[in-house]
Scaffold this motif. Structure first.
Motif: not given
Length: 117
Positions: A8-12, A99-103
């Motif tokens: 997950c790019v956002f987790c990274k 597919f990591h919650t984001h606004f």
């Protein structure tokens, strides 16, 4: 809190493995500039807890969504935007690509209206 997902790019970004232009961070979420802005001001707000989308975050713990919205308001106002649009795409058919919650926090365009599509 849910565990980070390896691909997950956002987790990274949250872990500091991928650089981002961070605007704000607290114990619940991080906000950074979008790489492909769709408005003069375009930031993302990403909860630290990994859930696939906003509905999954709300089902796991509704406060995840509340904390993210509060950070969205903080970063918009810090950038001088008292009026802004907050968008959460849920599912591939709605345009979600990470597919990591984001606004998405969008502001600064006089052309924004109630029209959504």
């Amino acid at each position: 809190m849910s565990e980070p997902v390896d691909d997950c790019v956002f987790c990274k970004i949250i872990a500091g493995e991928i650089p981002a232009d961070v605007l704000a961070r607290n114990e619940h979420a991080v906000s950074f500039k979008d790489l492909h802005p769709q408005a003069p001001f375009h930031a993302l707000v990403v909860p630290l807890a990994h859930h696939a989308d906003v509905a999954a975050s709300a089902a796991a713990d509704p406060s995840i969504v509340g904390h993210a919205v509060a950070l969205a308001d903080e970063v918009a106002r810090a950038a001088g935007n008292d009026h802004y649009r907050l968008v959460a795409n849920t599912g591939r058919g709605a345009g979600q690509t990470v597919f990591h919650t984001h606004f998405h926090v969008l502001a600064g365009s006089s052309g924004m209206t109630e029209r959504l599509v």
